[in-house]
Design a protein around this motif. Structure first.
Motif, PDB file in Angstrom:
ATOM      1  N   GLY A 228      30.524  39.714  29.143  1.00 31.38           N
ATOM      2  CA  GLY A 228      29.839  39.488  30.413  1.00 31.38           C
ATOM      3  C   GLY A 228      29.675  38.014  30.742  1.00 31.38           C
ATOM      4  O   GLY A 228      29.960  37.583  31.861  1.00 31.38           O
ATOM      5  N   VAL A 229      29.240  37.222  29.771  1.00 32.10           N
ATOM      6  CA  VAL A 229      28.994  35.808  30.050  1.00 32.10           C
ATOM      7  C   VAL A 229      30.299  35.026  30.218  1.00 32.10           C
ATOM      8  O   VAL A 229      30.310  33.953  30.818  1.00 32.10           O
ATOM      9  CB  VAL A 229      28.125  35.153  28.952  1.00 32.10           C
ATOM     10  N   MET A 230      31.405  35.547  29.680  1.00 33.84           N
ATOM     11  CA  MET A 230      32.696  34.865  29.818  1.00 33.84           C
ATOM     12  C   MET A 230      33.537  35.447  30.953  1.00 33.84           C
ATOM     13  O   MET A 230      34.753  35.238  31.004  1.00 33.84           O
ATOM     14  CB  MET A 230      33.485  34.938  28.506  1.00 33.84           C
ATOM     15  N   GLN A 231      32.907  36.172  31.862  1.00 34.74           N
ATOM     16  CA  GLN A 231      33.625  36.735  33.015  1.00 34.74           C
ATOM     17  C   GLN A 231      34.317  35.630  33.813  1.00 34.74           C
ATOM     18  O   GLN A 231      33.735  34.576  34.061  1.00 34.74           O
ATOM     19  CB  GLN A 231      32.659  37.500  33.913  1.00 34.74           C
ATOM     20  N   HIS A 232      35.558  35.863  34.192  1.00 36.08           N
ATOM     21  CA  HIS A 232      36.404  34.932  34.952  1.00 36.08           C
ATOM     22  C   HIS A 232      36.870  33.732  34.114  1.00 36.08           C
ATOM     23  O   HIS A 232      37.553  32.859  34.651  1.00 36.08           O
ATOM     24  CB  HIS A 232      35.700  34.423  36.211  1.00 36.08           C
ATOM     25  N   LYS A 233      36.505  33.670  32.833  1.00 36.59           N
ATOM     26  CA  LYS A 233      36.868  32.510  32.022  1.00 36.59           C
ATOM     27  C   LYS A 233      37.807  32.849  30.868  1.00 36.59           C
ATOM     28  O   LYS A 233      38.764  32.126  30.609  1.00 36.59           O
ATOM     29  CB  LYS A 233      35.606  31.858  31.442  1.00 36.59           C
ATOM     30  N   LEU A 234      37.492  33.933  30.142  1.00 33.23           N
ATOM     31  CA  LEU A 234      38.202  34.231  28.902  1.00 33.23           C
ATOM     32  C   LEU A 234      38.233  35.738  28.692  1.00 33.23           C
ATOM     33  O   LEU A 234      37.222  36.418  28.874  1.00 33.23           O
ATOM     34  CB  LEU A 234      37.492  33.558  27.722  1.00 33.23           C
ATOM     35  N   ALA A 235      39.404  36.263  28.314  1.00 29.08           N
ATOM     36  CA  ALA A 235      39.532  37.696  28.046  1.00 29.08           C
ATOM     37  C   ALA A 235      38.917  38.014  26.689  1.00 29.08           C
ATOM     38  O   ALA A 235      39.270  37.399  25.685  1.00 29.08           O
ATOM     39  CB  ALA A 235      40.996  38.113  28.086  1.00 29.08           C
ATOM     40  N   ILE A 236      38.010  38.982  26.667  1.00 33.50           N
ATOM     41  CA  ILE A 236      37.358  39.442  25.439  1.00 33.50           C
ATOM     42  C   ILE A 236      37.868  40.853  25.161  1.00 33.50           C
ATOM     43  O   ILE A 236      37.746  41.738  26.006  1.00 33.50           O
ATOM     44  CB  ILE A 236      35.821  39.451  25.583  1.00 33.50           C
ATOM     45  N   ALA A 237      38.462  41.059  23.976  1.00 29.71           N
ATOM     46  CA  ALA A 237      39.116  42.332  23.685  1.00 29.71           C
ATOM     47  C   ALA A 237      38.759  42.820  22.302  1.00 29.71           C
ATOM     48  O   ALA A 237      38.118  42.114  21.513  1.00 29.71           O
ATOM     49  CB  ALA A 237      40.635  42.182  23.829  1.00 29.71           C
TER      50      ALA A 237
END
Length: 592
Positions: A228-237
């Motif tokens: 959530g906090v890295m939305q639009h910045k980094l893909a979390i998978a």
């Protein structure tokens, strides 16, 4: 059979007493009798919870705030309610609830989706606004006549640049990626079919996990919050290694959870080994998601040095494009941690006494303006220099002195350059004084020109008493004790070159370091003989597995060759052996 009334009252009182003190249930919670009728019309977000769930109790204040904010709107367009799964477990199972708290979205009685983003007030408010369906239509305040002139097409915004001077304008390594790598702010589930393309695209932070792993379960909500906090910045998978075992094996996953960042095709990967708290994960994610290289001006250098525990500074002339390319290519192994700053400022050349026509890379640690290590680049033998430069960058990326705890252990003890680590363990009452002494030792070692790859740490002997005793035989009860450890080999040194116990003094510690480096003092094993044998066999099996995975056809050839050889040998021994002529043998034995 009916219970006596007094016994029934006592049972109810005992049941009530067993409930959590801070209830997470709000008025109006639904039951199986009114659930379908209540959500039959409109949009509903239903929280399914258990009062015994710690995550539910932690989330309760946020849910209360969300309910109050929603109720204060004249026409919110969406309704909020709850279901207590401890009381109505069958209803929660019917609603496909597999964890607490789980928020399901319904529209006119039909299930739409389960909320999968971070459980923060900001994200939930945005989610409610996105799915709300108000019943009233806002009255327009003015009527705007349509214009006859065509609206010009929007001009796409260029990729952001961070303090990039003219000679760096076209270098992508100074740019923030223009692509939206995480548009929904949610965790992406990868499989054998989707993993490779996502890893090649880069800007991907992956959690390899197993559903039965306790540490994985503990990390799961934090990982969702990170998305959530890295939305639009980094893909979390994430990758489920129970379902995709071959993929996890190919990626070198040996334990759960394993966290790996992928920079993209040609940019490599790095395993994250630091703390698992949200703030620590976010700090790492922010670094790798930004531009890997930043230009710095002389007037900003002091503030940057004061804020970064470790940084690299590359000074070069504007015309030296070859050295700049070499450094930028090698620095990809860092993934922004520690950061690399680059400058052509003559004032910085003067501050560090660097010739104005040179290309020099400086490693600065612990907010000290004196470099701990220097790497001078040459225009000759560029192909061979890159490997040495990468090794130099990795050897100098750890602070010279720091506290060793669960958050920093992997970063220090399992660093890729296998450092010698000076460990000073002290009881809590002496920890601050010991930390100051360790920092002073690190500065003196640096001032004496010692290897920057040596790391000095201090530990809380009260907190880590069991581990220190089992690994190094350290019992720091009344005063600090010191050892020199090489964790990659699971060996340590507890005596200096004079055969005395290592003391927290420059003479004793530096003598032990010299003796360990020159192999003039004996070492001790951190593991017993059984553990060492198991480690050796595991290493051999891992090597065989890696060979089979890397060279499957060669392995098949060797296997078939071995089978053929065994068959040939058995044939020679048991089938092709010359049979004995029993008739002639018996005849020759006769006397007549």
């Amino acid at each position: 059979m009916q219970l006596p009334s007094a016994l029934l009252v006592a049972a109810l009182a005992l049941g009530a007493a067993s409930l959590p003190v801070d209830s997470v249930e709000l008025p109006g919670a639904l039951t199986p009798d009114n659930f379908q009728d209540t959500i039959a019309h409109g949009v509903w977000l239903v929280e399914h919870f258990s009062p015994y769930c710690g995550h539910c109790r932690n989330f309760s204040p946020t849910w209360r705030q969300l309910v109050e904010a929603n109720q204060n709107q004249s026409d919110p367009g969406i309704h909020l309610t709850q279901v207590n799964c401890a009381v109505h477990g069958d209803l929660c199972r019917q609603n496909r609830v597999d964890g607490y708290p789980q928020m399901n979205l319904y529209r006119d009685g039909d299930f739409v989706e389960a909320y999968k983003q971070a459980r923060t007030f900001e994200f939930l408010t945005e989610y409610l606004a996105k799915h709300a369906e108000p019943t009233t239509v806002p009255t327009p305040t003015a009527v705007v006549e349509p214009t006859l002139e065509p609206t010009p097409a929007p001009v796409p915004a260029p990729a952001l640049q961070v303090n990039a001077p003219p000679e760096y304008r076209d270098d992508s390594r100074f740019k923030v990626p223009a692509k939206d790598y995480n548009p929904k702010g949610a965790v992406l589930s990868l499989s054998d079919e989707t993993f490779r393309s996502a890893a090649d695209e880069g800007h991907l932070f992956v959690k390899f996990f197993a559903p039965w792993c306790g540490h994985c379960k503990k990390l799961a909500p934090t990982w969702t919050q990170l998305a959530g906090v890295m939305q639009h910045k980094l893909a979390i998978a994430e990758v489920n290694c129970d379902e995709h075992a071959a993929l996890c094996s190919a990626e070198g996953v040996k334990g759960f959870p394993t966290l790996i960042y992928y920079g993209g095709q040609g940019a490599g990967r790095t395993e994250y080994n630091s703390g698992r708290k949200l703030e620590q994960l976010k700090a790492f994610a922010e670094k790798v998601s930004g531009p890997p290289v930043k230009e710095i001006r002389y007037e900003d250098f002091a503030d940057t040095l004061a804020s970064e525990p470790v940084l690299y500074l590359f000074l070069h002339t504007p015309s030296d494009t070859q050295s700049r390319t070499d450094v930028l290519d090698a620095a990809q192994v860092l993934f922004g941690s520690p950061p690399l700053y680059i400058s052509t400022s003559l004032q910085l050349f003067e501050q560090f006494s660097v010739p104005q026509d040179a290309a020099v890379l400086l490693a600065l640690k612990d907010h000290d303006s004196a470099p701990v290590a220097t790497y001078t680049l040459s225009s000759d033998a560029q192909a061979t220099a890159k490997d040495g430069l990468v090794d130099w960058l990795l050897r100098n990326r750890i602070p010279a002195s720091l506290e060793l705890d669960s958050d920093t252990f992997q970063e220090v003890m399992n660093a890729p350059h296998h450092p010698l680590v000076v460990i000073a363990a002290a009881p809590k009452t002496q920890l601050d004084a010991t930390a100051a002494n360790v920092r002073s030792l690190a500065r003196q070692w640096r001032a004496a020109g010692g290897d920057a790859g040596i790391t000095f740490v201090w530990m809380d002997a009260d907190k880590w008493e069991t581990w220190l005793k089992s690994m190094y035989g350290m019992t720091a009860v009344t005063e600090p004790t010191v050892v020199l450890a090489n964790h990659s080999r699971l060996v340590y040194y507890d005596a200096d070159q004079l055969g005395e116990r290592i003391q927290l003094t420059p003479t004793s510690v530096f003598s032990a370091i010299t003796g360990a480096r020159n192999a003039t003092i004996p070492y001790k094993h951190s593991a017993n003989i059984v553990e060492r044998m198991a480690r050796y066999l595991n290493g051999k099996l891992t090597s065989i597995q890696a060979f089979v995975t890397t060279y499957p056809w060669r392995t098949a050839f060797f296997f078939l060759s071995g089978v053929i050889f065994v068959i040939f040998l058995l044939k020679r021994l048991f089938i092709d052996a010359e049979p004995r002529d029993y008739y002639n043998a018996r005849k020759s034995d006769r006397l007549d």
